[in-house]
Design a protein around this motif. Structure first.
Motif, PDB file in Angstrom:
ATOM      1  N   ARG A 280      68.766  79.907 148.764  1.00  0.00           N
ATOM      2  CA  ARG A 280      69.245  78.532 148.594  1.00  0.00           C
ATOM      3  C   ARG A 280      69.759  78.321 147.180  1.00  0.00           C
ATOM      4  O   ARG A 280      70.815  77.736 146.968  1.00  0.00           O
ATOM      5  CB  ARG A 280      68.085  77.531 148.783  1.00  0.00           C
ATOM      6  CG  ARG A 280      67.766  77.136 150.182  1.00  0.00           C
ATOM      7  CD  ARG A 280      66.586  76.146 150.074  1.00  0.00           C
ATOM      8  NE  ARG A 280      66.027  75.823 151.361  1.00  0.00           N
ATOM      9  CZ  ARG A 280      66.504  74.864 152.159  1.00  0.00           C
ATOM     10  NH1 ARG A 280      67.534  74.140 151.771  1.00  0.00           N
ATOM     11  NH2 ARG A 280      65.949  74.631 153.323  1.00  0.00           N
TER      12      ARG A 280
ATOM     13  N   TYR B 276      75.469  75.726 153.500  1.00  0.00           N
ATOM     14  CA  TYR B 276      74.907  76.709 154.435  1.00  0.00           C
ATOM     15  C   TYR B 276      74.040  76.032 155.482  1.00  0.00           C
ATOM     16  O   TYR B 276      73.529  74.933 155.283  1.00  0.00           O
ATOM     17  CB  TYR B 276      74.051  77.744 153.683  1.00  0.00           C
ATOM     18  CG  TYR B 276      73.102  77.123 152.700  1.00  0.00           C
ATOM     19  CD1 TYR B 276      71.886  76.576 153.112  1.00  0.00           C
ATOM     20  CD2 TYR B 276      73.434  77.029 151.352  1.00  0.00           C
ATOM     21  CE1 TYR B 276      71.031  75.968 152.210  1.00  0.00           C
ATOM     22  CE2 TYR B 276      72.584  76.417 150.431  1.00  0.00           C
ATOM     23  CZ  TYR B 276      71.387  75.887 150.874  1.00  0.00           C
ATOM     24  OH  TYR B 276      70.544  75.276 149.973  1.00  0.00           O
ATOM     25  N   LEU B 277      73.902  76.742 156.603  1.00  0.00           N
ATOM     26  CA  LEU B 277      72.912  76.408 157.621  1.00  0.00           C
ATOM     27  C   LEU B 277      71.901  77.535 157.604  1.00  0.00           C
ATOM     28  O   LEU B 277      72.258  78.693 157.364  1.00  0.00           O
ATOM     29  CB  LEU B 277      73.561  76.365 159.011  1.00  0.00           C
ATOM     30  CG  LEU B 277      74.550  75.235 159.289  1.00  0.00           C
ATOM     31  CD1 LEU B 277      75.260  75.496 160.603  1.00  0.00           C
ATOM     32  CD2 LEU B 277      73.803  73.900 159.342  1.00  0.00           C
ATOM     33  N   ILE B 278      70.638  77.211 157.866  1.00  0.00           N
ATOM     34  CA  ILE B 278      69.609  78.246 157.938  1.00  0.00           C
ATOM     35  C   ILE B 278      69.077  78.261 159.365  1.00  0.00           C
ATOM     36  O   ILE B 278      68.623  77.221 159.866  1.00  0.00           O
ATOM     37  CB  ILE B 278      68.468  77.977 156.942  1.00  0.00           C
ATOM     38  CG1 ILE B 278      69.041  77.750 155.533  1.00  0.00           C
ATOM     39  CG2 ILE B 278      67.457  79.127 156.947  1.00  0.00           C
ATOM     40  CD1 ILE B 278      67.997  77.308 154.520  1.00  0.00           C
TER      41      ILE B 278
ATOM     42  N   ASP C 269      74.297  80.860 157.277  1.00  0.00           N
ATOM     43  CA  ASP C 269      75.695  80.881 157.702  1.00  0.00           C
ATOM     44  C   ASP C 269      76.428  79.765 156.993  1.00  0.00           C
ATOM     45  O   ASP C 269      75.864  78.698 156.748  1.00  0.00           O
ATOM     46  CB  ASP C 269      75.805  80.625 159.216  1.00  0.00           C
ATOM     47  CG  ASP C 269      75.134  81.708 160.046  1.00  0.00           C
ATOM     48  OD1 ASP C 269      75.693  82.807 160.138  1.00  0.00           O
ATOM     49  OD2 ASP C 269      74.037  81.441 160.601  1.00  0.00           O
TER      50      ASP C 269
ATOM     51  N   ILE D 267      80.401  77.620 156.953  1.00  0.00           N
ATOM     52  CA  ILE D 267      81.556  77.352 157.813  1.00  0.00           C
ATOM     53  C   ILE D 267      82.818  77.484 156.979  1.00  0.00           C
ATOM     54  O   ILE D 267      82.960  76.839 155.942  1.00  0.00           O
ATOM     55  CB  ILE D 267      81.476  75.945 158.455  1.00  0.00           C
ATOM     56  CG1 ILE D 267      80.158  75.812 159.221  1.00  0.00           C
ATOM     57  CG2 ILE D 267      82.662  75.717 159.379  1.00  0.00           C
ATOM     58  CD1 ILE D 267      79.999  74.499 159.963  1.00  0.00           C
TER      59      ILE D 267
ATOM     60  N   LEU E 216      78.556  69.579 155.908  1.00  0.00           N
ATOM     61  CA  LEU E 216      78.643  71.015 155.671  1.00  0.00           C
ATOM     62  C   LEU E 216      80.041  71.412 155.219  1.00  0.00           C
ATOM     63  O   LEU E 216      80.207  72.193 154.304  1.00  0.00           O
ATOM     64  CB  LEU E 216      78.253  71.799 156.922  1.00  0.00           C
ATOM     65  CG  LEU E 216      78.103  73.281 156.625  1.00  0.00           C
ATOM     66  CD1 LEU E 216      76.945  73.517 155.690  1.00  0.00           C
ATOM     67  CD2 LEU E 216      77.926  74.060 157.890  1.00  0.00           C
TER      68      LEU E 216
END
Lengths: 79, 418
Positions: free
Chosen positions: B195, B205-207, B226, B228, B412
């Motif tokens: 992070r 990011y997505l976790i 990830d 986007i 995001l």
């Protein structure tokens, strides 16, 4: 750009515009792989940065209608 | 401290950044990395590319932050060989099943019969050494990392910096613990470390926890970051694996407990690569070129002297004195004093190179004891008093960093069409 959707058509429509969708999933691996095929997308998995089971009550697994959903399941078109 | 960004005089309002080409992401990305001299994809081996000098400078700044956050959390840097004996790679059955189709073999090394592979990742290189180094519970937790090349014979189409056969900036950490609880604590810490790194680069990011069928080969579970990209596709930019005792058992890595028993260690591994840099480039750029966050910009401030006949001397002298003052204050600064280019050409050039802040100095500015500051992120321009230049630059660079970071807080990827 994460959209929570509960129908196949809506999920496909969101995916065609890019970004990530979250759809209801039971947690069963076969159903999960079926969801990938139905949506022609790749699974990212279960959210860890938010509550994966928030407001999931009442939803059915997107691919296996006989199963209750337990998680929101992230999918996207991946690099 | 008399100056803050709110007190600087705004002389040109911000503009909407042009982002038409940028949305056509891969074409834009390949253009920007070549045009700015970051990277060259013309190397004659598929999926293996060249980092050019400007790219290496960015990369060194990113790597030094990655090293710092690992060092300060008890990780020790190591450097393992690129060779792994095939029988070691094959010890853990899930691991070899996952990797064998993309392993590069060393088909010949002199006349011997050794069966070596080029590491696709280093669990099976590190475990036999952990077995030698870890004796008892006082050695745990044991944490090492390295930043190296790993090799994967990708069958999918390769892409510069994004899908490689030689991943040249693979930061892999490997840790061993007394029990599952401590290993899972390490997994959470690794997530926090990642992070921090992505926040530092302003990458959203997505976790997510990867499903069973997509976890790392040999892991109990895999957590992935990830992001986007501008075209709406996602890209995996980091992974953290809890490996249980899967590798410890096949490599027989045990430790002596305080009560005198031998038990298997629980291990974790986690990796990020140059995709972190690719994601940073993607997230901040636009049709004009790169936008680099100040903390990883090789040049944070470029000074463009606007020279008119008869004033060249005075303006260059002023430019050099500003440069000296800013360098002393700790900034990375260049003067573009080329005489065969116009100021307008230089503005476009440095905007393409992603330099966060430009200082323009013309005869009127010297006379009025002021400078013009032009921001790359908002394309705004301010006038700042000459005698408070270092503080004004500090304020504006901070503002740019915050702006690049805050935008990721909104959503995001706020530039994607809703």
């Amino acid at each position: 750009m994460v959209a929570r959707v509960s129908s196949i058509d809506e999920a496909k429509d969101r995916l065609s515009r890019g970004g990530v969708v979250e759809v209801p999933w039971s947690g069963d691996n076969e159903c999960g792989m079926k969801i990938q095929q139905l949506l022609d997308a790749d699974a990212l998995g279960i959210p860890l940065d938010e509550d994966a089971g928030k407001d999931i009550g009442g939803f059915r697994d997107l691919a296996c209608n006989d199963k209750q959903a337990n998680y929101w399941f992230r999918l996207a078109r991946r690099y | 401290m008399g100056v803050s960004i709110a007190t600087l005089q705004l002389i040109k309002a911000g503009e909407q950044r042009p982002r038409e080409k940028w949305r056509d992401f891969i074409d834009w990305f390949n253009w920007v990395i070549m045009e700015t001299g970051l990277y060259d994809y013309r190397y004659p081996v598929k999926g293996a590319y060249v980092w050019r000098p400007y790219g290496m400078k960015v990369r060194r700044l990113v790597e030094s932050y990655i090293r710092a956050v690992h060092d300060e959390t008890g990780h020790q840097e190591v450097l393992f060989p690129v060779f792994i004996p095939y029988e070691f790679l094959a010890k853990e059955s899930e691991h070899i099943r996952g990797f064998e189709n993309e392993v590069f073999w060393v088909s010949k090394g002199g006349v011997g019969e050794e069966r070596l592979v080029l590491r696709p990742t280093s669990e099976t290189a590190i475990m036999p050494m952990f077995k030698l180094w870890i004796k008892d519970h006082t050695d745990l937790p044991f944490r090492v990392y390295q930043i190296v090349s790993v090799f994967r014979a990708e069958t999918k189409a390769t892409r510069p910096m994004i899908r490689l056969r030689e991943i040249s900036m693979f930061k892999e950490a490997h840790t061993a613990h007394a029990n599952r609880e401590d290993a899972e604590r390490q997994v959470r810490e690794a997530v926090e470390i990642y992070r921090k790194i992505f926040d530092y680069l302003g990458v959203p990011y997505l976790i997510s926890q990867r499903p069973e069928w997509d976890k790392f080969a040999g892991a109990v579970y895999t957590i992935a970051f990830d992001t986007i990209m501008p075209d709406g596709r996602t890209m995996q930019i980091g992974t953290v694996h809890y490996l249980g005792t899967n590798f410890a058992k096949v490599f027989d890595v045990k430790y002596l407990t305080p009560s005198g028993n031998w038990e298997y260690v629980h291990t974790t591994s986690y990796g990020i690569s140059e995709r972190a840099i690719a994601a940073m480039i993607a997230m901040h750029g636009d049709d004009k070129g790169l936008v680099l966050p100040p903390n990883v910009a090789p040049i944070q401030v470029v000074i463009v002297p606007i020279m008119y006949k008869g004033t060249e001397e005075a303006i260059l002298r002023e430019s050099r004195s500003i440069k000296d003052e800013l360098v002393n204050a700790g900034f990375r600064v260049e003067i573009d004093d080329r005489t065969d280019r116009t100021p307008g050409w230089k503005y476009n050039y440095w905007e393409m190179m992603g330099v966060p802040l430009r200082i323009e100095i013309g005869p009127k500015d010297v006379e009025n004891r002021q400078v013009v500051l032009a921001r790359r992120d908002t394309l705004e321009k301010y006038v700042a008093p000459r005698n408070e230049i270092a503080e004004a630059v500090r304020q504006v660079l901070n503002e740019i960093s915050n702006n690049l970071r805050i935008r990721r807080g909104h959503s995001l990827n706020p530039w994607l069409p809703e």
